[in-house]
Every structure is written in structure tokens, then in C-alpha cells.
Scaffold this active site. Sequence first.
Site, short mmCIF file in Angstrom:
data_model
loop_
_atom_site.label_atom_id
_atom_site.label_comp_id
_atom_site.label_asym_id
_atom_site.label_seq_id
_atom_site.Cartn_x
_atom_site.Cartn_y
_atom_site.Cartn_z
N GLY A 72 -53.52 -8.83 86.29
CA GLY A 72 -53.96 -8.43 87.62
C GLY A 72 -54.42 -9.65 88.40
N GLN A 74 -57.29 -10.47 89.41
CA GLN A 74 -58.52 -11.03 88.85
C GLN A 74 -58.44 -11.14 87.32
OE1 GLN A 74 -61.10 -12.52 90.12
NE2 GLN A 74 -60.35 -12.30 92.21
N SER A 75 -57.26 -11.42 86.81
CA SER A 75 -57.08 -11.49 85.36
C SER A 75 -57.94 -12.58 84.71
CB SER A 75 -55.60 -11.77 85.08
OG SER A 75 -55.41 -12.05 83.71
N ASN A 76 -58.79 -12.18 83.78
CA ASN A 76 -59.57 -13.14 83.00
C ASN A 76 -58.65 -13.91 82.05
OD1 ASN A 76 -62.27 -12.31 83.90
ND2 ASN A 76 -61.76 -10.39 82.86
N GLY A 78 -55.48 -14.63 82.60
CA GLY A 78 -54.73 -15.62 83.38
C GLY A 78 -55.57 -16.87 83.59
#
Length: 329
Positions: A72, A74-76, A78
Site C-alpha cells: 500500500g 504507506q507500506s512499512n 516497502g
Amino acid sequence: MIKLPPKLNLANLPTKIEKLTRISHELGGPQIYIKRDDQTGSEFSGNKVRKLEYLVKDALDKNCDYLITCGGIQSNHGRATAAIAAKLGMGAYLVLRSSGEEPLEGNYFLDKLLGADIRFITPEDYKERRMEIMKEIKEELKGKGHKAYIIPEGGSCGIGTFGYYSAMEEILRQEDEMGIIFDAIVLAVGSGGTYSGMFLANILKNNKKKIYGINVCDDAEYFKNQISKILKDSCYYMDEELNYTEDEINIIDGYVGNGYAQTSPEELEFIYWLARKEGLILDPVYTGKAMKGLLSEIKKGTFNNHKNILFIHTGGLFGLFPKKELFFK
Ligand SMILES: *Cc1c(COP(=O)(O)O)cnc(C)c1O
């Protein structure tokens, strides 16, 4: 027997275990402890770094110089991938789900700061063909002389599982040091890899703990299926069969709220309450929902047979900042 694959050492381990004294007392049920996997690092913080220690080692052993992954906006996962790539002198390419212009905030801001290449795809493409898109990017990078390694969503695959297999070993050592046994472990489930690792170690080490996952998207059926698939993939590293039934996979449904990464006023109120009560900050996407679920289930009596519960704080702090305006309206 399991042959643990080799790994990198990137996380600050072991993460500490603390007791949540005031809420344990207030609820009057089992004692609640928290394992601070939100403190595995700052750039690398959260649960994803434990999986990436195994995944990125595999990438390096295969002579890859680029990491491709997805998530997403706000991917942690990523952000942790982008940070590790920069640290190791590799490239990172993130495929992020977004329907338009995104404010430069939280993890997305850090992705840019860490120099990741970013491609936005629509929610439909994300759902239907994210793997295909990552493979196309791998080909494009090949044309530019790079060898890329694709990490599936959340790093949740056979090899990534060993991050939380090792975390369980860490917990067992901490139990010895603390003179305590955690009879239940509770954690947020988003793509299933964290749960799978804990579950795998629990079975192979013949522990009698109950591992509870609280899903933050989809439903219990979906995750039982997903976790079974991940476990099947982990079996590649074992020379025996894994014996379990799907009913042993405990997923507590009912705390998804308004949907993945959607926050309700009750969830905001809960995060605010816990911050003041215990000096503990949870994130809106995963740990806020899971901890809210845990406390509600304790009140309902679901954990009456348990003495000591260990909640895994899987991180996510950066995802709180893009939600700041929702708090004090
Ligand atoms: C990804 C994530 C989870 C969920 O872990 P999975 O292994 O994907 O199920 C929980 N908490 C945070 C903060 C995360 O970033």
C-alpha cells in the site's frame, strides 16, 4: 528437522519484552506483555526487517543488485526494503497501490528519501496483477544491466517465514531469562507471514502455546488458506512433513473495522487512550486494531484460560503521521 537458511544481521535483537501493568490491572484478567518489535530499528523498524534478513540474504546469494516489492502507499514493508537496499548499496523498486496523487507523508516520504524507484498502480491492478507487473519491472531492469529479486507482498513467503521462526526462538530464550511462560501470543495479521513463522516454530518445537492472529483485512477463512500456502512453501526447507490441521490456525475476525488502512473514530479513540494509559504508541493500520481486538476479547472471556499473554508490537509508527488530522478535530 528444519534447515534454517542463512541470514543477514540487520535488526536490533533481541527486542525487549515489557509488561503492560496498568491495563492488565484494569482488565483484571490475564497478564499482558508486549514484545517491542517496533524497536527492531528506526529506518528498518517493525516486523518486516526480520523477514528481510532472510530474503535479502537470498537475493545477495543469487547475485541480485535490485529488490522489487509491493504494498500500500504507506507500506512499512516497502519502506524497510528501501532502507535495507540503500544500506547495502542495492536498488529498490516499489510498486505501490494508489489511485492518484498522494501527499508526501509517512512511509511514502521515507521511500523517496531513501532513493527508491516508485511505480503507482491502481487498486484493481494491485489485486489482479501485481506479480505480473513486478516481473515486467524485473525485465526492464535486466535491460539496464541489473539483476532484480522479487519479494512478494509483506515478505510473506516460505523463506520470509523464518524471520518469525527465529523470533519464536528468541521468545523462548527470554522466557527462560524472565522465568515466565507465555501461554498465548497475539499479533496482527496483514499478509500472514509473521503468523506463519510463529505457528511453524510452535509446532516444530513442540510448544503448547496458542498463537492468535487478528486480521486487519479480508477474513479468517482467507487467512487460514493464505497461511497454509505460506507454510507449504516453508516445507521446502524441512526434511519432514508438517502435521497440523487448519483449525489450529487461530484467526480472530471482527476487528477489520472500515477496511484495510481505514480508521474509525473508535479506533482513533483507542490509540489515544492507550498512549495516555501506558505511554505506548500503536499504529492505525495493524497494531491499533489488533490490540483493540485483544482487549475486547479479554473482556469477552476468550482468554480466560490464559495466564500470560504476549502481544507482538509489529511497528508501523510512520503510518500514524498521515492520520494526524483525524485525531484532534
Ligand atoms: C506488515 C505488518 C503487519 C502484518 O504482518 P504480516 O506478516 O504481513 O501478516 C503487522 N504490523 C505492522 C506494523 C506491519 O507493517
